[in-house]
Design an enzyme around this catalytic site. Structure first.
Site, short mmCIF file in Angstrom:
data_model
loop_
_atom_site.label_atom_id
_atom_site.label_comp_id
_atom_site.label_asym_id
_atom_site.label_seq_id
_atom_site.Cartn_x
_atom_site.Cartn_y
_atom_site.Cartn_z
N ASP A 1 0.87 -1.27 -0.04
CA ASP A 1 0.11 0.22 0.03
C ASP A 1 0.73 1.64 -0.18
O ASP A 1 2.03 1.28 -0.01
CB ASP A 1 -0.79 0.14 1.69
CG ASP A 1 -0.30 0.20 2.55
OD1 ASP A 1 1.16 0.38 2.70
OD2 ASP A 1 -0.73 0.41 3.44
N CYS B 1 2.51 -3.88 3.88
CA CYS B 1 2.12 -2.03 4.25
C CYS B 1 3.11 -1.44 5.41
O CYS B 1 4.00 -2.01 5.58
CB CYS B 1 0.57 -2.40 4.97
SG CYS B 1 0.46 -3.27 6.28
N THR C 1 3.48 -1.80 8.65
CA THR C 1 3.33 -3.37 9.55
C THR C 1 3.68 -4.41 9.72
O THR C 1 3.83 -5.16 10.02
CB THR C 1 2.02 -2.81 11.11
OG1 THR C 1 0.86 -2.87 11.02
CG2 THR C 1 1.80 -1.08 11.59
N GLY D 1 -1.97 -5.79 8.22
CA GLY D 1 -3.21 -5.14 7.36
C GLY D 1 -3.07 -6.40 6.01
O GLY D 1 -3.85 -7.13 5.69
N HIS E 1 8.16 -24.84 8.06
CA HIS E 1 7.10 -25.34 8.83
C HIS E 1 5.90 -24.70 8.48
O HIS E 1 4.40 -26.09 8.07
CB HIS E 1 7.44 -24.45 10.24
CG HIS E 1 8.59 -25.14 11.00
ND1 HIS E 1 8.73 -25.55 12.66
CD2 HIS E 1 9.47 -25.68 10.80
CE1 HIS E 1 9.69 -25.36 12.93
NE2 HIS E 1 10.07 -25.95 11.97
N HIS F 1 4.17 -31.74 9.88
CA HIS F 1 3.74 -30.09 10.16
C HIS F 1 2.79 -30.16 8.78
O HIS F 1 1.87 -28.78 7.96
CB HIS F 1 4.92 -29.68 9.23
CG HIS F 1 6.07 -29.16 10.46
ND1 HIS F 1 6.08 -28.49 11.32
CD2 HIS F 1 7.36 -29.47 10.28
CE1 HIS F 1 7.13 -28.35 12.36
NE2 HIS F 1 7.72 -28.72 11.52
C1 RB5 Z 1 -2.04 3.00 7.10
O1 RB5 Z 1 -1.52 3.93 7.39
C2 RB5 Z 1 -1.63 1.49 7.98
O2 RB5 Z 1 -2.79 1.20 8.80
C3 RB5 Z 1 -1.05 -0.03 6.95
O3 RB5 Z 1 -0.51 0.52 6.17
C4 RB5 Z 1 -1.12 -0.77 7.49
O4 RB5 Z 1 -0.11 -0.51 8.13
C5 RB5 Z 1 -1.89 -1.31 7.91
O5 RB5 Z 1 -2.17 -2.67 9.13
#
Ligand code: RB5
Length: 140
Positions: free
Chosen positions: A7, A64, A66, A69, A97, A133
């Protein structure tokens, strides 16, 4: 073939990983986005997951902010096993695994060098094929 998508928050790291793929001669398919404009990660996670399910790609890499998402979005799709890994041990274990077919990374969490090393570890580790597994994967 590696499907790669992000994203906006993962866009920069996606470009850096693409440079890495070019350097090591890995074939990739960039499913977008193609600019840093704010966008919704499920759209791109699902598009990349589809290419893995359709066997147009062997593995997928999703990014993304983190990694959370995109991994949630991809794991909603039957047949996708997307592992969020920010260390090399997890990346190897996800393949050996869990026979993970997608890797999720956080562009706001790690730098390009570590992301490349994690991706290399993921792509170069085979599923162990061990019965325990397989059994656990079959039960998912
Ligand atoms: C975008 O701001 C952020 O929420 C997205 O990239 C992601 O980290 C969501 O899990």
């Amino acid at each position: 073939m590696i499907a790669i998508a992000s994203d906006h928050a993962g866009y920069k790291l996606k470009l850096e990983l693409i440079e890495h793929f070019k350097k090591i001669g890995a074939e990739f398919n960039d499913l977008g986005p193609y600019c840093e404009k704010p966008t919704d990660y499920p759209v791109y996670a699902k598009a990349a997951a589809k290419t893995v399910l359709d066997k147009e790609a062997d593995f997928g890499v999703l990014i993304c902010g983190t990694g959370i998402g995109v991994s949630i979005a991809a794991n909603k799709i039957r047949g996708i096993r997307c592992a969020l890994c920010h260390d090399i041990f997890s990346a190897k274990a996800a393949r050996a695994h869990n026979d993970a077919n997608m890797l999720a990374l956080g562009g706001r969490m790690i730098g390009a060098r570590l992301a490349a090393e994690i991706t290399d570890a993921f792509l170069s580790t085979a599923f162990s094929g061990e019965e325990r597994h397989r059994r656990r994967i079959d039960a998912l």
